[in-house]
Write a protein that holds these residues in place. Structure first.
Motif, PDB file in Angstrom:
ATOM      1  N   LEU A   1      -2.106   6.439  -9.783  1.00 28.09           N
ATOM      2  CA  LEU A   1      -1.924   5.227  -9.287  1.00 28.09           C
ATOM      3  C   LEU A   1      -2.353   4.235 -10.110  1.00 28.09           C
ATOM      4  CD1 LEU A   1      -2.399   5.242  -5.528  1.00 28.09           C
ATOM      5  CD2 LEU A   1      -0.073   5.977  -7.205  1.00 28.09           C
TER       6      LEU A   1
ATOM      7  N   LYS B   1       0.439  -1.239  -0.290  1.00 27.69           N
ATOM      8  CA  LYS B   1      -0.060   0.022  -0.274  1.00 27.69           C
ATOM      9  C   LYS B   1       0.775   1.234  -0.318  1.00 27.69           C
ATOM     10  CE  LYS B   1      -4.347   1.881   2.403  1.00 27.69           C
ATOM     11  NZ  LYS B   1      -4.829   1.687   3.271  1.00 27.69           N
ATOM     12  N   LEU B   2       0.720   2.686  -1.426  1.00 30.35           N
ATOM     13  CA  LEU B   2       1.316   3.472  -1.438  1.00 30.35           C
ATOM     14  C   LEU B   2       1.039   4.590  -0.244  1.00 30.35           C
ATOM     15  CD1 LEU B   2       2.422   3.060  -4.960  1.00 30.35           C
ATOM     16  CD2 LEU B   2       2.802   2.444  -2.679  1.00 30.35           C
ATOM     17  N   ILE B   3      -0.326   4.447  -0.022  1.00 33.36           N
ATOM     18  CA  ILE B   3      -0.889   5.964   1.311  1.00 33.36           C
ATOM     19  C   ILE B   3      -1.870   5.342   1.909  1.00 33.36           C
ATOM     20  CG2 ILE B   3      -2.298   7.821   0.604  1.00 33.36           C
ATOM     21  CD1 ILE B   3      -1.322   7.571  -2.404  1.00 33.36           C
TER      22      ILE B   3
ATOM     23  N   LEU C   1      -4.210  -2.460  -6.211  1.00 28.00           N
ATOM     24  CA  LEU C   1      -4.638  -0.873  -5.152  1.00 28.00           C
ATOM     25  C   LEU C   1      -5.213  -1.915  -4.113  1.00 28.00           C
ATOM     26  CD1 LEU C   1      -5.065   1.601  -8.566  1.00 28.00           C
ATOM     27  CD2 LEU C   1      -2.681   0.885  -6.707  1.00 28.00           C
TER      28      LEU C   1
ATOM     29  N   ASP D   1      -5.738   3.122  -1.784  1.00 31.45           N
ATOM     30  CA  ASP D   1      -5.018   3.634  -3.051  1.00 31.45           C
ATOM     31  C   ASP D   1      -5.500   4.017  -3.850  1.00 31.45           C
ATOM     32  OD1 ASP D   1      -2.555   4.134  -1.471  1.00 31.45           O
ATOM     33  OD2 ASP D   1      -1.729   1.712  -2.680  1.00 31.45           O
TER      34      ASP D   1
END
Length: 292
Positions: free
Chosen positions: A164, A122-124, A154, A158
């Motif tokens: 993204l 997970k990026l955010i 995602l 995300d």
């Protein structure tokens, strides 16, 4: 045409490894018997492993994620074995993983009939993950080449950020897997609306799998609500609302599979012959837009 399955995954207490392993294999077998070749479980589904910890440890937010780390190697082997046995692609949900730098990241692995294909972090981070739980953001996006097509993942929040999904689409992904974990109907709808918007913008498909039910034994997974859904761009040959299928119940008492068919060739055709070209027109208009 591919048959895919997204789970409305009820968070249940499994206090022994063998009980949990039998539960996961049985659940996946149910979807495979329905003809599904791609199975998706939700964000933090792997945190159910914390049920095997002593009650005081699993009831502690920080101790629960630290306590499951010794189980991860066996869990990955279990997931790989299930995918191989059933001849499916399995995204068994995400879980917090302690990396070599000592920090935890929310990680979703993908397994195929031939073994482990890799993972997407997970990026955010949501406020809960960042401010209370200490989960760190991962780095970078990946596209997975499979016999079913090119996939991206995602995780939950995300899906609410257009760039993204855009990156995955431009890298060739035709289907995005969206495992989610939300504790309110508003939270579920934020992810669902994001998933539908990403399908519209990029003229791709997005498959959402949520957690459901109550788990008072877990401070992280105590309340869960959401529907599983498969979303596509509303256009020629596609449903007019962009919804291929959604679960009937918002929060069932037990785990339920949404099993549906997806024709990725038809999704690709929309990009070439649709009423609109949102995917093509995005960069053109984005570059021209200026504040006046």
């Amino acid at each position: 045409m591919i048959r895919i399955a997204a789970c409305q995954y009820a968070i249940e207490l499994h206090e022994r490894w063998d009980t949990y392993a039998a539960h996961l294999e049985g659940l996946c077998t149910e979807a495979a018997l329905g003809g599904a070749k791609l199975l998706v479980l939700p964000e933090y589904a792997g945190l159910v492993l914390a049920g095997q910890l002593p009650p005081d440890e699993r009831a502690d937010l920080q101790a629960s994620i630290a306590g499951i780390q010794p189980l991860l190697q066996d869990w990955r082997a279990l997931c790989a074995g299930i995918a191989a046995k059933l001849g499916v692609y399995l995204q068994p949900g995400s879980l917090p993983v302690r990396d070599a730098d000592g920090r935890f990241r929310n990680r979703a692995w993908l397994f195929g009939p031939g073994g482990e294909l890799g993972f997407q972090d997970k990026l955010i981070m949501t406020r809960f993950e960042r401010e209370q739980w200490g989960i760190e953001a991962g780095k970078g996006l990946k596209v997975f080449d499979t016999a079913l097509g090119r996939l991206g993942i995602l995780i939950c929040y995300d899906n609410e950020f257009p760039m993204l999904a855009r990156t995955l689409a431009e890298s060739g992904a035709d289907l995005i897997l969206a495992p989610s974990c939300t504790d309110t109907e508003a939270g579920y709808n934020r992810v669902r609306i994001g998933a539908q918007a990403r399908a519209l913008e990029n003229q791709i498909a997005v498959l959402q799998s949520p957690t459901v039910g109550l788990a008072p034994w877990s401070p992280a997974l105590d309340e869960n609500i959401g529907r599983a859904g498969l979303y596509v761009p509303p256009d020629y040959g596609m449903p007019s609302n962009g919804v291929i299928a959604e679960s009937l119940e918002l929060c069932p008492a037990t785990s339920q599979w949404l099993i549906c068919d997806l024709d990725l060739e038809e999704v690709r055709r929309v990009r070439a012959e649709g009423q609109v070209f949102t995917r093509r027109d995005w960069p053109e208009q984005f570059g021209q837009a200026q504040l006046l």
